[in-house]
Design a protein around this motif. Sequence first.
Motif, PDB file in Angstrom:
ATOM      1  N   ARG A   4      41.623  36.143  37.851  1.00 15.44           N
ATOM      2  CA  ARG A   4      41.907  35.358  38.873  1.00 15.44           C
ATOM      3  C   ARG A   4      41.076  35.528  40.342  1.00 15.44           C
ATOM      4  O   ARG A   4      40.775  34.412  41.102  1.00 15.44           O
ATOM      5  N   GLN A  50      45.308  22.144  43.797  1.00 21.79           N
ATOM      6  CA  GLN A  50      46.189  22.571  44.499  1.00 21.79           C
ATOM      7  C   GLN A  50      47.564  21.711  44.702  1.00 21.79           C
ATOM      8  O   GLN A  50      48.294  21.488  45.641  1.00 21.79           O
ATOM      9  N   THR A  85      50.208  35.663  43.510  1.00 16.07           N
ATOM     10  CA  THR A  85      49.610  34.119  44.180  1.00 16.07           C
ATOM     11  C   THR A  85      48.611  33.517  43.457  1.00 16.07           C
ATOM     12  O   THR A  85      48.319  32.347  43.646  1.00 16.07           O
ATOM     13  N   GLY A  86      47.738  34.471  42.950  1.00 15.34           N
ATOM     14  CA  GLY A  86      46.616  33.842  42.278  1.00 15.34           C
ATOM     15  C   GLY A  86      45.266  33.964  43.251  1.00 15.34           C
ATOM     16  O   GLY A  86      44.168  33.722  42.924  1.00 15.34           O
ATOM     17  N   PHE A  87      45.602  34.632  44.452  1.00 15.97           N
ATOM     18  CA  PHE A  87      44.414  34.776  45.512  1.00 15.97           C
ATOM     19  C   PHE A  87      44.527  36.112  46.034  1.00 15.97           C
ATOM     20  O   PHE A  87      45.657  36.803  46.158  1.00 15.97           O
ATOM     21  N   VAL A 134      50.714  27.418  47.178  1.00 12.61           N
ATOM     22  CA  VAL A 134      49.904  28.620  47.919  1.00 12.61           C
ATOM     23  C   VAL A 134      48.555  27.835  48.123  1.00 12.61           C
ATOM     24  O   VAL A 134      47.755  27.391  47.437  1.00 12.61           O
ATOM     25  N   ALA A 135      48.055  27.775  49.577  1.00 17.34           N
ATOM     26  CA  ALA A 135      46.694  27.515  50.000  1.00 17.34           C
ATOM     27  C   ALA A 135      45.990  28.815  50.240  1.00 17.34           C
ATOM     28  O   ALA A 135      46.167  29.796  50.681  1.00 17.34           O
ATOM     29  N   TYR A 136      44.651  28.735  49.689  1.00 21.46           N
ATOM     30  CA  TYR A 136      43.757  29.850  49.888  1.00 21.46           C
ATOM     31  C   TYR A 136      42.657  29.416  50.763  1.00 21.46           C
ATOM     32  O   TYR A 136      41.915  28.433  50.395  1.00 21.46           O
ATOM     33  N   ARG A 151      41.083  25.635  42.050  1.00 13.53           N
ATOM     34  CA  ARG A 151      41.934  25.122  41.362  1.00 13.53           C
ATOM     35  C   ARG A 151      42.653  23.931  41.826  1.00 13.53           C
ATOM     36  O   ARG A 151      42.436  23.403  42.901  1.00 13.53           O
TER      37      ARG A 151
END
Lengths: 536, 474
Positions: free
Chosen positions: A73, A81, B315-317, B328-330, A79
């Motif tokens: 990850r 979004q 969250t993947g981040f 979810v924004a990173y 990814r």
Amino acid sequence: MITKLANVTLCDPASQLSVATPVDLYLQSDRLINKPEDQSRVGTVYDLTGKIAMAGGVDIHTHIGGGKVNLARLLLPERIQKDLFHTSLCRPLSAPVPGTWETGRRYLEMGYTACFEPAVLPCNAHHAHMEMADTPWLDTGGFLLLGNEDLLMRWIAEGVSSQQIRDYIGWMINAHRCLAVKVVNAGGINAFKFNQRSLDVDEKNSGYGVTPRHILRTLAEAIDALGLAHPLHVHCSNLGIAGNIASTLATVDAVEGRRLHLTHAQFHCYGTEGVFGFSSESKRLAEVVNSRPELSIDVGQVLFGQTVTLSGDLMHQFANRNLARPRKQIFQDLECQAGCGVLPFRYRHSQYVHGLQWAIGLELFLLINNPYQVFLTTDHPNGAPFTSYPHLIRLLMDYDFRMSIFSSLHPEVQRMSLLPAMKREYTLEEIAIVTRTGPAKSLGLKNIGHLNAGAKADVVIYSPDSNPEAMFAKPEMIFKNGTLVFHNGEFISSSSKNVYRADVEFDSGIESKMSQVWDTYYPYSMALTKFSCDSL
Amino acid sequence: MIHCTSVCRLRRQLLENYRQRLLLQSKQSVLASPKVGASTRSDAMHSNLTSKYLESATIAGRSVTINEAIAEAARRWFCSTLISTHRNGSTDSFPTQPCNRFITGAIQTVETTRAVVGLASLSGAVIDRTESESTFRHVLAVQRSGMSTASMGEIRFRSDCIFVVGDESCLEQTPLLIENLTRLQQADALGRFRAKRIVALGRWSSEGVKQLRANNNEVFAIWLEPQSIPRMLHQLSQISNERLLQSKNTAARWIAEADYLSVVWCNSSLGFEQSDLWIESLYAWIIKENARRRVVGLPISGSGITFQQACTWLTGFPGRIRLLEGNVAYDPELFTTDNYLNKVDNVFVLKVDESLPPSDDFGKGDDGSKRQSVSRNSAFADILIAPSPDSSLSPSGVFIPCSIAGFESAASMFRADGVVSVHVASTSRVTLPSDSTAEIDTFETLRPMSAHEAISRLQIGVMNLCESHDEALE
């Protein structure tokens, strides 16, 4: 109160009820029960005329928790979004390895209710369980990764008694709350730490002078002695290397007739024929499996597209580092126990090797006669993300569809593969076996994978569809622990989760023997190794 | 996008889940028996911190009950405005965010990370842990080209030469680092024992070198500005191993002779511009070297590693995220503490601090001094959940006392290398001055709740308000 699923057609190979005519299923609390004498106790009734009921899906080998999953990850922040709550089906994951929330949702909406992480490192077991605890809806379990740790290698080299090894493995399984034992490239990860770049089944690890054959035999013997339901779960030597069928068959021989499960077997049955020196040996492996009922495999099917490969087999992941797409990778040596390698990877139709890998996986499915010996996996995310299961099911059930994709592959694949001659099409019942009943039986979990009275009330209701991909991508209703959690594409309720683990007996005197050497390898307290599942 | 009715249903479900979880936690805290023995560290902790148990919750400096403080915090969180404006009024340099709730602080445990992400998922918020700048320089390097590392145990057992680069901050941040990496002499499988060789490259004082010499390590230190290290490594990589082996330079010879070389550095010591490129070039060198022998890295990430790990799986981040309406924004450049404290006005800040000792600053700046970003407004926290109030709490803010994770309350944490995670039981329960039951009772009565428990209760409060709001709309 009892919930009644009325007039539903069962697709349950283990059923004691009629599968020919529609029946009624009764759910009470989290269990399936026999028809109650007192019908007034029945509360909600769902008329499921024309629908098909299966037990919740069981994925025996999917990487959903632990250090390397999290590293994947971290490595791939790119990814889509789009929102996680979008409900159209057959869509890709937002990333090859998404967060736990998305993983749980996407598995459930395909009808899977139990998933097993096959590579739980001892030092990382707490992490893996915490991560799986955060994966909603799914019951989970882990296979403890052994067979490369310095402590065990040393004991095998010293020739300690089989009783001591058995107690050690028993202690490790109990302490780390695992269900089974997996070995990855037996002794090979350890050998790489001594700068060995390959290790065949009868080759000695340069550090300890122990061969993979010795390790495999020792582990398989201990697992049988401990009475673990699932046999030794083996990732063979020489992953992905042309000609590795020899070491795969040597691995089968190494356990001397004991039970064995070969995982992601597709990656381990390659020959050296053809213009590219890379060919299918699925027929040889299938013949061995067909002749030995104590063997089982999961396939590790490759499907085309972007994914990420993550494996404890650091030796071979490092060797493949230049194949990474995009060009980045993570390698780790882990706590004198194992290692891991993470490589992003893109499987392409036009690439000869990738096309042949796709064909070899399907050949294995179609050549192994007994569906209880072969389980449907993509080794998520190594062969493909788990969301491609409905597509894979269609490939197995529909010869014409299979051939339509086959015809787009590299011409040399079309020339080499046995696939066109294999007219077999899986039946719905066989699909139920390879996705539910078989894996549950192999893991010794008597309460899942079937719909008999006493089973866990994990029931998936499908609408029959001529396109199996559409059918399996879109269950109509899903009951988890007896509660309706998913209906018509909407998640309507959460559910409690179970952690499956083995509780084995061993001589507790092993703790003192372990504590004498523990500190040599691990700078963390042995006391901190143990944790309770409740604490997760 | 999820429908409104589904949101309400999910909220109700979440609410019920949290209620059940809290109930379970309260039962467990009664039943839990301490698994870790008393330590001198926690003995000392107890005497120092007993007074802090008496800290009461406050609203605008006025003492209130915990329940009142949580209710008020939930109300303020729920009512905080959803539209932020730029401090400078311009939308060019910093885009307007649809959400200006900001969660920061020294989050130390998996449980608190879960709670923080849960709260942000429910109502929308940006999350960035404090002191994350150095962590993210490392993350950016890894996300561009990857890494090759080993855990502490692996290095301790297998490595014959440790190449420590940077400066002594790795020893400050991880006091037991050298002990953990070198306590045993290498005992390889063939029974050979060798003392470890340590090459220290960077800004090292004689005191630092002395620490490296523990456990009979052979140490060779070279004073060098950290920025120059990649150039030196590049030069090293250009020289053949044969030539290095014949070199008169001891460090070069040791590095060339190593069978299993470990390169150790502390991310927070790389306080110079574009240090992510430095890390990238270091990893490139390590991976290249691995083609012929074993070389590994060990980046020391500090206490932020637990938050990074848990946030990644949830969250993947790894942090610096905005959670809003299920998305979810990173953005590691945008969702930072610096930006949210310096460039956005009307930010509603929840600071969660469960560290030891309680942190009241925002880490160190690039020059090693205290980060100046808090100077924008030293009292910036609208809600502070911490063992004791600190200067970051706004005069009108809400303070909710919490326990110190891993000492006063059980917690799941990761070791500095991010590999080993353990569930640390509360040590404070066995560190009382005496074993008298009466004192234990007194102590238990006064023991504050954990940070994650406080956030979970805050979340329930917010969910109740959301429900009331939804019902009013319906």
